[in-house]
Design a protein around this motif. Sequence first.
Motif, PDB file in Angstrom:
ATOM      1  N   GLU A  24       1.983  10.772 -18.077  1.00 46.18           N
ATOM      2  CA  GLU A  24       0.131   9.664 -18.360  1.00 46.18           C
ATOM      3  C   GLU A  24       1.549   8.601 -18.264  1.00 46.18           C
ATOM      4  OE1 GLU A  24       0.961  11.079 -22.475  1.00 46.18           O
ATOM      5  OE2 GLU A  24      -1.264  11.702 -22.635  1.00 46.18           O
ATOM      6  N   PHE A  25       3.134   9.111 -18.359  1.00 52.54           N
ATOM      7  CA  PHE A  25       3.721   7.324 -18.285  1.00 52.54           C
ATOM      8  C   PHE A  25       4.074   6.733 -16.461  1.00 52.54           C
ATOM      9  CE2 PHE A  25       7.846   6.239 -16.279  1.00 52.54           C
ATOM     10  CZ  PHE A  25       7.994   4.617 -16.793  1.00 52.54           C
ATOM     11  N   LEU A  26       3.957   8.395 -15.546  1.00 51.10           N
ATOM     12  CA  LEU A  26       3.838   7.692 -14.393  1.00 51.10           C
ATOM     13  C   LEU A  26       2.583   7.055 -13.929  1.00 51.10           C
ATOM     14  CD1 LEU A  26       5.789  11.320 -12.733  1.00 51.10           C
ATOM     15  CD2 LEU A  26       6.080   8.869 -13.042  1.00 51.10           C
ATOM     16  N   PHE A  27       1.579   8.024 -14.540  1.00 50.40           N
ATOM     17  CA  PHE A  27      -0.304   7.147 -14.481  1.00 50.40           C
ATOM     18  C   PHE A  27      -0.613   5.795 -14.632  1.00 50.40           C
ATOM     19  CE2 PHE A  27      -1.833  11.420 -12.160  1.00 50.40           C
ATOM     20  CZ  PHE A  27      -2.394  11.190 -11.391  1.00 50.40           C
ATOM     21  N   ALA A  28       0.303   5.535 -15.740  1.00 55.57           N
ATOM     22  CA  ALA A  28      -0.040   4.597 -16.346  1.00 55.57           C
ATOM     23  C   ALA A  28       1.268   3.428 -15.524  1.00 55.57           C
ATOM     24  CB  ALA A  28       0.892   4.480 -17.780  1.00 55.57           C
ATOM     25  N   ALA A  29       2.197   3.698 -15.511  1.00 53.80           N
ATOM     26  CA  ALA A  29       2.774   3.000 -14.265  1.00 53.80           C
ATOM     27  C   ALA A  29       2.171   2.857 -12.784  1.00 53.80           C
ATOM     28  CB  ALA A  29       4.402   3.462 -14.055  1.00 53.80           C
ATOM     29  N   ALA A  30       1.679   3.683 -12.520  1.00 56.84           N
ATOM     30  CA  ALA A  30       1.001   3.950 -11.359  1.00 56.84           C
ATOM     31  C   ALA A  30      -0.164   2.766 -11.336  1.00 56.84           C
ATOM     32  CB  ALA A  30       0.570   4.828 -10.311  1.00 56.84           C
ATOM     33  N   VAL A  78       6.175  22.093 -21.936  1.00 57.59           N
ATOM     34  CA  VAL A  78       4.372  21.572 -21.280  1.00 57.59           C
ATOM     35  C   VAL A  78       4.533  20.060 -22.111  1.00 57.59           C
ATOM     36  CG1 VAL A  78       1.846  22.000 -21.945  1.00 57.59           C
ATOM     37  CG2 VAL A  78       3.479  23.849 -21.304  1.00 57.59           C
ATOM     38  N   GLU A  79       4.851  19.830 -23.214  1.00 58.70           N
ATOM     39  CA  GLU A  79       4.561  18.508 -23.830  1.00 58.70           C
ATOM     40  C   GLU A  79       5.237  17.210 -22.708  1.00 58.70           C
ATOM     41  OE1 GLU A  79       2.002  16.807 -26.285  1.00 58.70           O
ATOM     42  OE2 GLU A  79       1.797  18.571 -25.524  1.00 58.70           O
ATOM     43  N   ARG A  80       6.840  17.388 -22.824  1.00 57.01           N
ATOM     44  CA  ARG A  80       7.352  16.519 -21.918  1.00 57.01           C
ATOM     45  C   ARG A  80       6.837  16.143 -20.402  1.00 57.01           C
ATOM     46  NH1 ARG A  80      11.032  15.694 -17.573  1.00 57.01           N
ATOM     47  NH2 ARG A  80       9.966  18.168 -16.890  1.00 57.01           N
ATOM     48  N   LEU A  81       6.620  17.397 -19.667  1.00 55.78           N
ATOM     49  CA  LEU A  81       5.800  17.480 -18.256  1.00 55.78           C
ATOM     50  C   LEU A  81       4.678  16.612 -18.734  1.00 55.78           C
ATOM     51  CD1 LEU A  81       5.889  21.146 -17.043  1.00 55.78           C
ATOM     52  CD2 LEU A  81       7.539  18.357 -16.417  1.00 55.78           C
ATOM     53  N   LYS A  82       3.498  16.381 -19.774  1.00 53.72           N
ATOM     54  CA  LYS A  82       2.105  15.358 -20.314  1.00 53.72           C
ATOM     55  C   LYS A  82       2.665  14.556 -20.538  1.00 53.72           C
ATOM     56  CE  LYS A  82      -0.794  15.170 -23.262  1.00 53.72           C
ATOM     57  NZ  LYS A  82      -2.005  15.700 -24.511  1.00 53.72           N
ATOM     58  N   ALA A  83       3.654  14.021 -21.190  1.00 51.44           N
ATOM     59  CA  ALA A  83       4.566  12.532 -21.753  1.00 51.44           C
ATOM     60  C   ALA A  83       4.676  11.958 -20.417  1.00 51.44           C
ATOM     61  CB  ALA A  83       5.324  12.833 -22.306  1.00 51.44           C
ATOM     62  N   GLU A  84       5.484  12.924 -19.182  1.00 56.80           N
ATOM     63  CA  GLU A  84       5.849  12.621 -17.777  1.00 56.80           C
ATOM     64  C   GLU A  84       4.353  11.733 -17.129  1.00 56.80           C
ATOM     65  OE1 GLU A  84       8.123  13.559 -14.181  1.00 56.80           O
ATOM     66  OE2 GLU A  84       7.832  15.103 -15.516  1.00 56.80           O
ATOM     67  N   ILE A 144       1.124  -1.339  -0.455  1.00 60.84           N
ATOM     68  CA  ILE A 144       0.017   0.017   0.278  1.00 60.84           C
ATOM     69  C   ILE A 144       0.384   1.238  -0.266  1.00 60.84           C
ATOM     70  CG2 ILE A 144      -1.492   1.264   1.425  1.00 60.84           C
ATOM     71  CD1 ILE A 144      -2.820  -1.442   2.579  1.00 60.84           C
ATOM     72  N   LYS A 145       1.863   1.212   0.802  1.00 63.28           N
ATOM     73  CA  LYS A 145       2.952   1.776   0.604  1.00 63.28           C
ATOM     74  C   LYS A 145       3.344   2.910  -0.518  1.00 63.28           C
ATOM     75  CE  LYS A 145       3.903   2.643   5.648  1.00 63.28           C
ATOM     76  NZ  LYS A 145       4.607   2.139   6.777  1.00 63.28           N
ATOM     77  N   GLU A 146       3.802   1.480  -0.965  1.00 63.01           N
ATOM     78  CA  GLU A 146       4.215   1.426  -2.772  1.00 63.01           C
ATOM     79  C   GLU A 146       3.718   2.250  -3.170  1.00 63.01           C
ATOM     80  OE1 GLU A 146       5.669  -2.156  -2.970  1.00 63.01           O
ATOM     81  OE2 GLU A 146       7.813  -2.125  -2.118  1.00 63.01           O
ATOM     82  N   GLN A 147       2.248   1.956  -3.594  1.00 61.68           N
ATOM     83  CA  GLN A 147       1.248   2.683  -5.100  1.00 61.68           C
ATOM     84  C   GLN A 147       0.560   3.619  -4.186  1.00 61.68           C
ATOM     85  OE1 GLN A 147      -2.123  -0.408  -4.008  1.00 61.68           O
ATOM     86  NE2 GLN A 147      -0.887  -2.651  -4.324  1.00 61.68           N
ATOM     87  N   MET A 148       0.794   4.076  -2.814  1.00 67.83           N
ATOM     88  CA  MET A 148       0.412   5.148  -2.417  1.00 67.83           C
ATOM     89  C   MET A 148       1.620   6.008  -2.766  1.00 67.83           C
ATOM     90  SD  MET A 148      -2.644   6.244  -1.695  1.00 67.83           S
ATOM     91  CE  MET A 148      -2.412   7.219  -0.626  1.00 67.83           C
ATOM     92  N   ALA A 149       2.858   5.613  -3.003  1.00 72.41           N
ATOM     93  CA  ALA A 149       4.472   6.463  -2.922  1.00 72.41           C
ATOM     94  C   ALA A 149       3.967   7.062  -4.575  1.00 72.41           C
ATOM     95  CB  ALA A 149       5.213   5.823  -3.089  1.00 72.41           C
ATOM     96  N   LEU A 150       4.445   6.018  -5.782  1.00 71.11           N
ATOM     97  CA  LEU A 150       4.224   5.704  -6.882  1.00 71.11           C
ATOM     98  C   LEU A 150       2.405   7.173  -7.780  1.00 71.11           C
ATOM     99  CD1 LEU A 150       4.046   2.349  -8.161  1.00 71.11           C
ATOM    100  CD2 LEU A 150       6.231   4.219  -8.522  1.00 71.11           C
ATOM    101  N   TYR A 151       1.266   7.156  -6.730  1.00 75.74           N
ATOM    102  CA  TYR A 151       0.349   7.412  -6.891  1.00 75.74           C
ATOM    103  C   TYR A 151       0.599   9.040  -6.562  1.00 75.74           C
ATOM    104  CZ  TYR A 151      -2.957   4.866  -9.231  1.00 75.74           C
ATOM    105  OH  TYR A 151      -3.041   3.459  -9.723  1.00 75.74           O
ATOM    106  N   GLU A 152       1.147   9.654  -5.594  1.00 81.50           N
ATOM    107  CA  GLU A 152       1.646  10.770  -5.173  1.00 81.50           C
ATOM    108  C   GLU A 152       2.966  11.589  -5.921  1.00 81.50           C
ATOM    109  OE1 GLU A 152       3.058  10.233  -1.406  1.00 81.50           O
ATOM    110  OE2 GLU A 152       1.048  10.026  -0.212  1.00 81.50           O
TER     111      GLU A 152
END
Length: 67
Positions: A45-51, A37-43, A8-16
């Motif tokens: 999308e990647f982070l939410f997909a990974a989480a 801005v596009e680079r940040l958008k890609a970041e 749970i802590k790992e998941q919360m850290a990823l979502y945060e």
Amino acid sequence: MSFEKKAIKEQMALYETAVAALRRYEESKGVLPAAEVERLKAEVEFLFAAAQEHHQESLGAAKHQRH
């Protein structure tokens, strides 16, 4: 179904991390150059997909093949 505190802590850290990236992206609109801005958008999308993938795997979903 029980969840381990560590998972749970790992998941919360990823979502945060993903939410912080989303905040940076939203705040960058109209302020930073379009390429940044596009680079940040890609970041974001990647982070939410990974989480999401990590969350699904922790619930027992099949792991996706990574290249």
